[in-house]
Scaffold this active site. Structure first.
Site, short mmCIF file in Angstrom:
data_model
loop_
_atom_site.label_atom_id
_atom_site.label_comp_id
_atom_site.label_asym_id
_atom_site.label_seq_id
_atom_site.Cartn_x
_atom_site.Cartn_y
_atom_site.Cartn_z
CB ALA A 180 -0.90 0.00 1.23
N GLY A 203 1.03 -5.31 0.89
CA GLY A 203 -0.01 -5.47 -0.12
C GLY A 203 0.49 -6.14 -1.39
CD GLU A 221 -2.16 -7.90 2.42
OE1 GLU A 221 -1.73 -6.74 2.25
OE2 GLU A 221 -3.08 -8.17 3.20
CD GLU A 268 1.39 -5.53 6.15
OE1 GLU A 268 2.14 -6.44 6.59
OE2 GLU A 268 1.01 -5.48 4.97
#
Lengths: 80, 267
Positions: B69, B122, B125, B145
Site C-alpha cells: 500500500a 499489499g 497479498e 505491517e
C-alpha cells in the site's frame, strides 16, 4: 569450518562483485550503506545474496542496527 | 478491452493469456492512482475470462514486484481529516481493494504471479490471490505491517492461512521478517524458483502449458480447491480499521512518511 575472517572476506568479495565497488576499497569496519551507496531496499538485495551464498537463513531483524561488514559477518558466522 | 495502458499498470491479451503489468515508481505502491486502474482491470477481466486460460501478474519495475500500500499517501491524505471521515475513507479504500483481490482470486482461469525483488505487504497479498507464484532468486516476501502497529489489510492473513497453515503465517506475521524465494518454496508458497530475471519468461511458458488443458475442467478444479475465506476477510478489514485509529499507528506512519529511505521500516 570457516573462521570469522574467512566469512568477512567472503562478504567483502560478495559486496564488491555485486555492487561493483573495487574489493581493495572495502574494509571490515566500513559502513556498508555508505561505502556501497545503498539504501535499505538494496540492503535487502545484499541479504538475499548472502543467504544464497552461505546457504543460510538470516532474519532481517538480526541486521537491525548493523551497518559494518565485520558485524554482518559475525551474524552470518553464528548461522553457519 | 484487450489492451490497456494506464498510469500505473497495463494489460494485454494474447492468445488466451492476459498479462497484467504493474509499473508505478518507485515500486508499484498501491494507492489512489493504482486502485481505479485495478478496478478497470477487474471489469475487463470479467469480459476476457471466457476467452482466456491464464492470467499473469508481473512488474516492470526492477525494484521489485510491489512494495504494498502507498502508506505515504494514506498518511498524507488522512492526516487533515476528522476521525470519522478518516475511518470512512480508509474503510472505502479497503473495501475496494478487497473487491479487486476477491475478483482475481476467484476468476475461473489459472492465475500466476511472476515475482522479482520485493513482494511486501499489499504486494505479497496481491501475489497470494494468484494460483501459482513463480519467483526469481531476488524475490523476498514479507508482512512488515506489525512494525507500524498494523496488520495486513488486503486479505493476506486469511489467504496465507488458506494456503500454508497457521505456523508459517505466525512466523511471518508476528516477526515481520522477510523470506527469500528458496525459503518461500520450502514452505510451499512458491511453486517454482527460477534464475534472476526469468520469472516472467517461465510464467509465460507455464501459461502455454495450461492451454493444453480443458478450460472448464481447470476452472472446476480451482473452484473446488480454492475457497474464498469471506468471513475472515471481513474480519481483517474490521481489525485493520480499529488499529489504524490508535495514536501509536499514526506516529509510526509519521516516522515512515518523514523518512527518505526506500523502505524505512526495514533495517
Amino acid at each position: 569450518m570457516s573462521t570469522l575472517q574467512d566469512t568477512t572476506n567472503e562478504v567483502l568479495a560478495l559486496a564488491s562483485t555485486h555492487f561493483k565497488v573495487p574489493r581493495e576499497q572495502l574494509t571490515p569496519d566500513d559502513d556498508f550503506f555508505k561505502k556501497l551507496g545503498i539504501n535499505s531496499l538494496q540492503a535487502l538485495d545484499l541479504l538475499t545474496r548472502i543467504e544464497q551464498h552461505f546457504h543460510i537463513e538470516l532474519p532481517d531483524y538480526e541486521l537491525q542496527g548493523v551497518s559494518d561488514f565485520r558485524t554482518l559477518a559475525e551474524r552470518i558466522q553464528s548461522r553457519l | 478491452m484487450k489492451t490497456f495502458q494506464g498510469k500505473t499498470l497495463s494489460w494485454n491479451w494474447t492468445d488466451g493469456v492476459i498479462e497484467l503489468t504493474l509499473d508505478r515508481a518507485p515500486c508499484n505502491e498501491i494507492g489512489s492512482a493504482t486502485l481505479p486502474e485495478l478496478g478497470r482491470f477487474v471489469e475487463a477481466l470479467a469480459k476476457l475470462q471466457n476467452e482466456s486460460h491464464a492470467l499473469i501478474i508481473s512488474s516492470a519495475r526492477k525494484e521489485g514486484f510491489c512494495a504494498g500500500a502507498d502508506l505515504r499517501e494514506l498518511y498524507r491524505e488522512s492526516q487533515p481529516l476528522a476521525p470519522n471521515e478518516r475511518g470512512a475513507r480508509l474503510r472505502d479504500f479497503l473495501e475496494r481493494i478487497h473487491r479487486v483481490m476477491n475478483a482475481i482470486d476467484s476468476v475461473p482461469l489459472t492465475t500466476i504471479a511472476a515475482i522479482q525483488g520485493i513482494a511486501f505487504g499489499g504486494g505479497f497479498e496481491l501475489a497470494l490471490v494468484c494460483d501459482l507464484i513463480i519467483a526469481d532468486k531476488t524475490a523476498r516476501f514479507c508482512f512488515p505491517e506489525l512494525r507500524l502497529g498494523l496488520i495486513p489489510g488486503f486479505g493476506g492473513i486469511p489467504r496465507l492461512r488458506r494456503d500454508l497453515g497457521n505456523a508459517v503465517l505466525r512466523d511471518l506475521l508476528l516477526t515481520g521478517r522477510s523470506i527469500n524465494a528458496t525459503k518461500a518454496q520450502a514452505v510451499g508458497l512458491v511453486s517454482q524458483v527460477v534464475a534472476e530475471g526469468d520469472a516472467l519468461r517461465i510464467a509465460r511458458s507455464t501459461a502455454a502449458q495450461l492451454k493444453k488443458f480443458d478450460r472448464e475442467t481447470a476452472a472446476a478444479a480451482k473452484k473446488f480447491i480454492k475457497p474464498i475465506p469471506f468471513d475472515e476477510l471481513r474480519r481483517e478489514i474490521e481489525i485493520f480499521c480499529e488499529l489504524f485509529e490508535r495514536p501509536a499507528v499514526r506516529e509510526g506512519l509519521r516516522k515512515f512518511v518523514e523518512s527518505t529511505d526506500a523502505l524505512p521500516y526495514l533495517p
